[in-house]
Write a protein that holds these residues in place. Structure first.
Motif, PDB file in Angstrom:
ATOM      1  N   ASN A 182      22.646 -81.025  41.312  1.00 45.57           N
ATOM      2  CA  ASN A 182      23.825 -81.521  42.401  1.00 45.57           C
ATOM      3  C   ASN A 182      24.437 -82.280  43.486  1.00 45.57           C
ATOM      4  O   ASN A 182      25.139 -82.421  43.854  1.00 45.57           O
ATOM      5  CB  ASN A 182      23.960 -79.661  44.389  1.00 45.57           C
ATOM      6  CG  ASN A 182      23.735 -78.436  42.609  1.00 45.57           C
ATOM      7  OD1 ASN A 182      24.532 -78.394  41.606  1.00 45.57           O
ATOM      8  ND2 ASN A 182      22.454 -77.535  42.844  1.00 45.57           N
ATOM      9  N   LEU A 183      22.843 -82.864  43.575  1.00 49.36           N
ATOM     10  CA  LEU A 183      22.998 -84.539  44.684  1.00 49.36           C
ATOM     11  C   LEU A 183      24.252 -85.402  43.749  1.00 49.36           C
ATOM     12  O   LEU A 183      25.180 -85.949  44.283  1.00 49.36           O
ATOM     13  CB  LEU A 183      22.077 -84.466  44.551  1.00 49.36           C
ATOM     14  CG  LEU A 183      21.557 -85.851  45.506  1.00 49.36           C
ATOM     15  CD1 LEU A 183      20.133 -85.969  46.696  1.00 49.36           C
ATOM     16  CD2 LEU A 183      21.736 -87.342  45.092  1.00 49.36           C
ATOM     17  N   ARG A 186      27.793 -83.370  44.387  1.00 49.38           N
ATOM     18  CA  ARG A 186      28.422 -84.185  44.964  1.00 49.38           C
ATOM     19  C   ARG A 186      28.575 -85.437  45.466  1.00 49.38           C
ATOM     20  O   ARG A 186      30.442 -85.029  46.337  1.00 49.38           O
ATOM     21  CB  ARG A 186      27.610 -83.843  46.224  1.00 49.38           C
ATOM     22  CG  ARG A 186      27.452 -81.470  46.377  1.00 49.38           C
ATOM     23  CD  ARG A 186      26.703 -81.529  47.645  1.00 49.38           C
ATOM     24  NE  ARG A 186      25.520 -82.216  47.946  1.00 49.38           N
ATOM     25  CZ  ARG A 186      24.395 -81.504  47.610  1.00 49.38           C
ATOM     26  NH1 ARG A 186      24.560 -80.534  47.089  1.00 49.38           N
ATOM     27  NH2 ARG A 186      23.253 -82.172  47.757  1.00 49.38           N
ATOM     28  N   ALA A 187      28.113 -86.834  45.265  1.00 53.70           N
ATOM     29  CA  ALA A 187      27.952 -88.156  45.462  1.00 53.70           C
ATOM     30  C   ALA A 187      29.354 -88.796  44.001  1.00 53.70           C
ATOM     31  O   ALA A 187      30.466 -88.942  44.754  1.00 53.70           O
ATOM     32  CB  ALA A 187      26.955 -88.424  44.828  1.00 53.70           C
ATOM     33  N   GLY A 189      31.746 -86.595  43.167  1.00 54.80           N
ATOM     34  CA  GLY A 189      33.333 -85.758  43.889  1.00 54.80           C
ATOM     35  C   GLY A 189      33.183 -84.755  42.597  1.00 54.80           C
ATOM     36  O   GLY A 189      34.724 -84.708  42.505  1.00 54.80           O
ATOM     37  N   TYR A 190      32.676 -84.554  41.618  1.00 57.51           N
ATOM     38  CA  TYR A 190      32.142 -83.173  41.225  1.00 57.51           C
ATOM     39  C   TYR A 190      31.350 -81.469  41.988  1.00 57.51           C
ATOM     40  O   TYR A 190      30.950 -82.123  43.044  1.00 57.51           O
ATOM     41  CB  TYR A 190      31.720 -83.687  39.969  1.00 57.51           C
ATOM     42  CG  TYR A 190      32.576 -84.546  38.826  1.00 57.51           C
ATOM     43  CD1 TYR A 190      33.698 -84.347  37.495  1.00 57.51           C
ATOM     44  CD2 TYR A 190      32.134 -85.731  39.444  1.00 57.51           C
ATOM     45  CE1 TYR A 190      34.150 -84.888  37.097  1.00 57.51           C
ATOM     46  CE2 TYR A 190      33.717 -86.641  38.845  1.00 57.51           C
ATOM     47  CZ  TYR A 190      34.537 -86.324  37.346  1.00 57.51           C
ATOM     48  OH  TYR A 190      34.957 -87.014  36.499  1.00 57.51           O
ATOM     49  N   ARG A 191      31.638 -80.515  40.890  1.00 57.20           N
ATOM     50  CA  ARG A 191      30.770 -79.860  41.006  1.00 57.20           C
ATOM     51  C   ARG A 191      29.627 -79.334  39.464  1.00 57.20           C
ATOM     52  O   ARG A 191      30.688 -79.519  38.787  1.00 57.20           O
ATOM     53  CB  ARG A 191      31.346 -78.500  41.179  1.00 57.20           C
ATOM     54  CG  ARG A 191      31.583 -78.080  40.313  1.00 57.20           C
ATOM     55  CD  ARG A 191      32.833 -76.680  41.553  1.00 57.20           C
ATOM     56  NE  ARG A 191      33.593 -76.455  40.634  1.00 57.20           N
ATOM     57  CZ  ARG A 191      34.120 -74.956  39.583  1.00 57.20           C
ATOM     58  NH1 ARG A 191      32.368 -75.118  39.391  1.00 57.20           N
ATOM     59  NH2 ARG A 191      35.119 -74.467  39.297  1.00 57.20           N
TER      60      ARG A 191
END
Length: 245
Positions: A182-183, A186-187, A189-191
């Motif tokens: 998850n980190l 986010r870093a 620009g995705y999920r």
């Protein structure tokens, strides 16, 4: 004329055979392309659990010397029988006492400019003892030494059943892997879309025997103080995640 017709039919058959795999390859190409177009994360993480041991393994033995081989072995056998009896009195079951080494070696004196002189023979008998009640550990060691053991080579602690500790480590490892995925998502620009693969490594490994020492949580009695401390159980995991926008 017949030869010409057969050659033409053969040419048509070859063309059809060659064209078919090409058509199948073209049909399969989009699926392969979609796989390579996917954005993925290949990550590793680990989890640990700490638990107090519930068993210990001791390696001890007897070393005897005598002028003859038979005398050295006889003296060794006498001492080992006393040690076995002492272990049984200390509550150690026969199944937890296992001979791990038996050696007989000639002993020589070496003097410069002279041939070696036979001094006698040395017999060594070692056993590995499993203690399943740690409250008996110090007294078991003392009993063997009192009975004639003159070698205590090491001690290790372990778990009778490591399943619960391993499962706790697995849960911690998967959580750490998910948090890391998850980190990264986010870093960048995705999920995280889905977990594609997950593999495991590591797990509980009984520690190797180490020199005996008292470090923490000593038993407060008159026997030899021995500390069990904590065991660390580690599980490593690797996962492949697919990311989406």
């Amino acid at each position: 004329m017949k030869t010409f017709v057969r050659a033409g039919a053969l040419s048509l058959l070859l063309a059809t055979t060659i064209a078919a795999p090409a058509a199948l390859a073209q049909a399969a190409q989009p699926a392969a392309d979609s796989m390579f177009r996917a954005t993925t994360l290949n990550l590793s993480a680990y989890g640990e659990s700490r638990v107090a041991p519930d068993m210990a393994t001791i390696n001890l033995g007897v070393n005897t010397e005598a002028p003859t081989a038979s005398a050295a072995m006889a003296a060794n056998a006498t001492q080992m029988n006393k040690i076995f009896a002492a272990l049984r009195r200390a509550g150690i079951a026969d199944k937890d006492i296992q001979t791990s080494g038996l050696n007989l070696n000639a002993q020589y004196d070496y003097v410069e400019n002279n041939p070696p002189r036979l001094r006698g023979y040395q017999a060594t008998n070692q056993v590995t003892v499993t203690v399943r009640d740690l409250a008996r550990l110090g007294s078991a060691v003392d009993a063997t030494v009192s009975a004639g053991a003159n070698q205590v080579n090491g001690i290790s602690f372990g778990l009778t059943d490591p399943t619960a500790a391993e499962n706790a480590a697995r849960e911690a490892a998967v959580k750490a892997l998910s948090d890391k995925a998850n980190l990264y998502a986010r870093a960048t620009g995705y999920r995280v879309g889905r977990l594609v693969t997950l593999s495991e490594g590591g797990g509980y490994t009984p520690p190797s025997p180490m020199p005996m020492m008292a470090t923490a949580r000593m038993e407060k009695d008159s026997s030899t103080p021995i500390a069990g401390g904590e065991l660390r159980v580690r599980v490593d995991v690797t996962g492949l995640y697919e990311l989406t926008r």
